[in-house]
Scaffold this motif. Structure first.
Motif, PDB file in Angstrom:
ATOM      1  N   LEU A   1       0.824  -1.208   0.000  1.00  0.00           N
ATOM      2  CA  LEU A   1       0.000   0.000   0.000  1.00  0.00           C
ATOM      3  C   LEU A   1       0.857   1.257   0.000  1.00  0.00           C
ATOM      4  N   GLU A   2       1.959   1.231   0.743  1.00  0.00           N
ATOM      5  CA  GLU A   2       2.803   2.419   0.785  1.00  0.00           C
ATOM      6  C   GLU A   2       3.660   2.560  -0.468  1.00  0.00           C
ATOM      7  N   ASN A   3       3.636   1.570  -1.353  1.00  0.00           N
ATOM      8  CA  ASN A   3       4.295   1.673  -2.657  1.00  0.00           C
ATOM      9  C   ASN A   3       3.286   1.772  -3.793  1.00  0.00           C
ATOM     10  N   LEU A   4       2.045   2.101  -3.447  1.00  0.00           N
ATOM     11  CA  LEU A   4       0.990   2.157  -4.457  1.00  0.00           C
ATOM     12  C   LEU A   4       1.257   3.230  -5.508  1.00  0.00           C
ATOM     13  N   HIS A   5       2.023   4.260  -5.150  1.00  0.00           N
ATOM     14  CA  HIS A   5       2.333   5.320  -6.118  1.00  0.00           C
ATOM     15  C   HIS A   5       3.139   4.793  -7.294  1.00  0.00           C
ATOM     16  N   LYS A   6       3.845   3.669  -7.115  1.00  0.00           N
ATOM     17  CA  LYS A   6       4.573   3.066  -8.227  1.00  0.00           C
ATOM     18  C   LYS A   6       3.645   2.317  -9.165  1.00  0.00           C
ATOM     19  N   LEU A   7       2.474   1.986  -8.665  1.00  0.00           N
ATOM     20  CA  LEU A   7       1.517   1.196  -9.428  1.00  0.00           C
ATOM     21  C   LEU A   7       0.610   2.062 -10.284  1.00  0.00           C
TER      22      LEU A   7
END
Length: 812
Positions: free
Chosen positions: A111-117
């Motif tokens: 969730l905290e890497n969702l910006h990469k998705l």
């Protein structure tokens, strides 16, 4: 051809770990139970986020039931969005989703890497314990509906129920109660079936029946081992994953040692110890449940009403009515003064807004808003008065969450480090003692090994100390709140107790509104000019501006244009084509400083000096005795922006050893705090948050006084009702008592462990008795700390200042 069932090979889903019932759903050597799980894997793989699978084994959520198309279509409606979002500006939206699927560290990482998705998602911050995710996204690149769909696509569908917007999130299941019920049922029946063994009578039952009862005990023990003890397994495994042994590891080991030993004994014709094993789990679960209940009763996770006792001005029938935040309703029109915090979302109906949203976004550039636009809670008005129509009530815990954000505070050392060190290394000490005991009895009397080791693993636990620390801190925070001192967190208690030097602001802190005397010197003011001055003064919440406003009278509806406030200097603006300045000599162009009693505010109209106001405020009641008491324990300083005319009277109040500094600008106050800290002082700064925000933030603990305006500053560590200032020494003593109570609980816990270990290493303490004593000791220590905290709190109720509020009163 029929394939024997024994020949079927079952595979587990690479994503979620469930059994794959459909054949052919695979990517290379990776099998998936459904197309949904395969799709999620492909999404993560394409985005380079497959590290998700390295953090935990089979971390994903099953995707067999796909979300229906257009499920989140309602999020395209702007009215619906407005009910959900916390903040919106030209480039970003802040929204908090409740996501019940969050269950492990892989979830948090993904969730905290969702910006990469997904492009447009800027940041995701997860609150693991509450299963909430704060999502910040650029609404120009991605709509809210798409954010919800992305979360759903990767297995974290947000729970959105408009019916529950005003309520708390769905209550957690009662799994702990069910686990306790299973353990209690098994424990009671195992004891019943073990009666023949207790009486050591082979004549009561035949051999076959005796063996049957033993195997029934085994069957009853299995649900306890595999289901009821799961709470301890999860906690122990979580600690092991992070590289340390927590206090549940010895409990888990004790349960398994007892179970395995009992299995071996049953297969060799002995009765086993399943009653002890199930008893351990049963009584430990009782202790865990009682601790949870106690924690809820003493919980210090307070909502906004505990942090923001101050009032806002509500406009009703052309009257200004001070209203506390909990009483603010949707549809109220509120007046926001310059430098005040906006407590609720609203629509601008009058005035021009220049909003500082750094409290919310971290961006320091102010945002301009005009009539008809929405402003959000947490912003600070920087351009005079503003009237807004509230469209939401004060968001529960929203302002609190902003105040508690880690990036708003400097990192400090963890409170009560000995407690945390104990929890980290205590388990290793327990294992060392258990190992030495096992070696000793292995040499002298092997029959005592299992009972001694199991009792040690259960009895030696620092959980009583850890719980007492949390409960004591929480209860002290609640007691302080009852007396209208609202500290940010438990760390502030320790910082307050460690104070060595107290620094006071003067105007608005040592002096109050009551009994102010205003005198005007200079050219005669016409009634219209007085109304213009009052209109400008009305824009500010500064105590001197309020005194001038009361002197000139409540102004007619006169618009103030180009209002500006300069901290420590003054305010200016255009009123009915007249440019007015109110402030110090340099700000207004006065070339000569008049020696007058009290604070001086100069007035200049159209860049021509008109005259000056002298404001003499009375010192707050009770200060003389408070200062006399503080002088015996602390070094004192006063930082004032006024002239030194009142130095003699202030010296008499503060004592001969106090440091008095006059004509101090905000930068001077900040430099003075830093200078004290460089000398090794632990500084408490008490101010009104207007011209001393930098000093409040720099100090070890900053307390902002509040009267009847919403002038709260995020730089402070606490808010104190101004009338409670004379109780300062009592508050500090209570914070010191907090430390003593925790130290006492440490000693009691240590004594308990030493006594328990003394009997356990000798092998004369039954594991079942140890399982009863451990939660009992935890609850007893909690009750002791609660009672001591309450006793110290009652001493505040007997404060002399509350009994004789008018006894000490000093004019400026």
């Amino acid at each position: 051809m029929n394939i024997p069932s024994s020949a079927i090979t079952y595979t587990t889903c690479y994503h979620c770990g469930e059994t794959c019932t459909e054949a052919g759903i695979r990517i290379q050597d990776k099998h998936f139970c459904c197309m949904g799980c395969k799709t999620v894997f492909e999404i993560l793989n394409q985005s380079g986020l497959c590290e998700y699978y390295n953090l935990n084994d089979k971390p994903g959520i099953n995707q067999r039931i796909a979300a229906r198309k257009d499920k989140f279509a309602f999020l395209d409606d702007e009215k619906m969005q407005q009910q959900l979002i916390s903040f919106k500006d030209d480039s970003s939206i802040h929204i908090t989703f409740y996501i019940p699927q969050i269950h492990c560290s892989s979830c948090l990482w993904l969730l905290e890497n969702l910006h990469k998705l997904e492009e447009g998602i800027q940041r995701v911050t997860v609150n693991f314990s509450k299963k909430e995710a704060l999502v910040i996204f650029d609404h120009r690149l991605i709509p809210l509906r798409r954010v919800a769909e992305v979360l759903t696509a990767v297995g974290y569908e947000p729970y959105i129920s408009l019916q529950d917007l005003k309520n708390r999130k769905p209550r957690a299941g009662k799994q702990l109660v069910y686990q306790l019920g299973v353990a209690g049922f098994a424990f009671g029946n195992i004891m019943l079936l073990s009666f023949p063994e207790y009486f050591d009578s082979k004549d009561l039952l035949q051999g076959d029946l005796n063996r049957l009862f033993r195997y029934l005990n085994l069957a009853l023990a299995l649900p306890v081992l595999l289901y009821s003890a799961q709470a301890f397994y999860r906690s122990a495994w979580a600690g092991l994953k992070h590289g340390f042994l927590n206090i549940d590891v010895p409990i888990v080991l004790a349960v398994w040692v007892t179970f395995v030993r009992s299995m071996i004994e049953i297969f060799h014709g002995a009765p086993g110890y399943f009653d002890s094993m199930t008893g351990i789990v049963f009584f430990m679960l009782i202790g865990r449940l009682l601790q949870d209940k106690t924690y809820k009763g003493l919980s210090f996770d307070r909502d906004y009403t505990a942090y923001f006792p101050i009032a806002v001005t509500v406009l009703k029938d052309e009257q200004e009515v001070p209203t506390s935040l909990p009483d603010l309703k949707t549809g109220d029109t509120i007046l926001i003064h310059n430098n005040e915090l906006i407590p609720a979302d609203g629509i601008i109906v009058k005035g021009r807004a220049l909003i500082d949203y750094s409290f919310v976004t971290g961006e320091s550039a102010p945002v301009s808003k005009t009539i008809g636009e929405i402003v959000y809670a947490g912003g600070r008005q920087l351009d005079g008065n503003l009237e807004i129509l509230t469209i939401k009530e004060v968001a529960q815990s929203y302002l609190t969450s902003l105040w508690n954000r880690d990036e708003l505070k400097e990192k400090k050392e963890e409170s009560y480090s000995f407690v945390h060190l104990l929890s980290r290394y205590f388990t290793w000490v327990v294992f060392l003692i258990a190992g030495l005991t096992a070696a000793y009895w292995g040499y002298h009397d092997p029959s005592r090994i299992w009972s001694a080791v199991t009792a040690i693993l259960i009895i030696a636990c620092p959980c009583a100390l850890l719980l007492a620390s949390s409960f004591t801190n929480g209860h002290i925070l609640r007691i302080l709140s009852r007396h209208k001192l609202y500290l940010r967190n438990a760390q502030a208690i320790e910082n307050m107790a460690d104070t060595t030097h107290i620094v006071f602001d003067k105007t608005g802190t040592l002096t109050g509104k009551a009994g102010s005397s205003v005198i005007y010197y200079g050219g005669t003011l016409t009634p219209v000019e007085e109304m213009k001055i009052a209109a400008l003064a009305r824009q500010s919440t500064h105590p001197l501006s309020n005194a001038i406003l009361q002197y000139c009278g409540i102004p007619a509806a006169m618009e103030v244009k180009d209002f500006k406030s300069f901290p420590g200097e003054g305010v200016c603006g255009v009123v009915d084509n007249t440019f007015i300045r109110l402030g110090n000599a340099a700000f207004t162009g006065a070339h000569k400083k008049e020696e007058q009693a009290g604070s001086i505010v100069y007035v200049a109209m159209n860049d021509k000096l008109t005259g000056l106001f002298t404001i003499r405020n009375s010192y707050r009641r009770g200060l003389r005795q408070m200062m006399a008491q503080l002088q015996d324990h602390y070094r004192l300083s006063v930082l004032s922006g006024d002239n030194s005319y009142t130095a003699a009277r202030l010296r008499k109040l503060m004592g001969h050893n106090a440091a008095l500094h006059f004509e101090q600008q905000p930068a001077d106050k900040l430099a003075y705090i830093k200078m004290l800290q460089q000398k090794g002082e632990k500084v408490m700064m008490i101010g009104d948050g207007l011209n001393d925000a930098g000093a409040l933030k720099q100090s070890n603990i900053g307390i902002s006084l509040a009267e009847d305006s919403n002038s709260f500053t995020p730089a402070s560590d606490g808010i104190m009702d101004a009338q409670q200032l004379p109780m300062l020494l009592s508050f500090i003593n209570l914070c010191k008592a907090n430390k003593r109570i925790i130290l006492l609980s440490f000693i009691l816990s240590l004594v308990y462990n030493i006594i328990g270990l003394y009997f356990a290493v000798q092998g004369i303490l039954s594991p079942l008795i140890a399982a009863i004593l451990m939660p009992s000791s935890s609850i007893s220590i909690i009750l002791i700390t609660f009672s001591l905290s309450e006793w110290y709190g009652k001493k505040l109720n007997r404060s002399e200042f509350q009994q004789f509020p008018d006894k000490y009163h000093i004019p400026d």
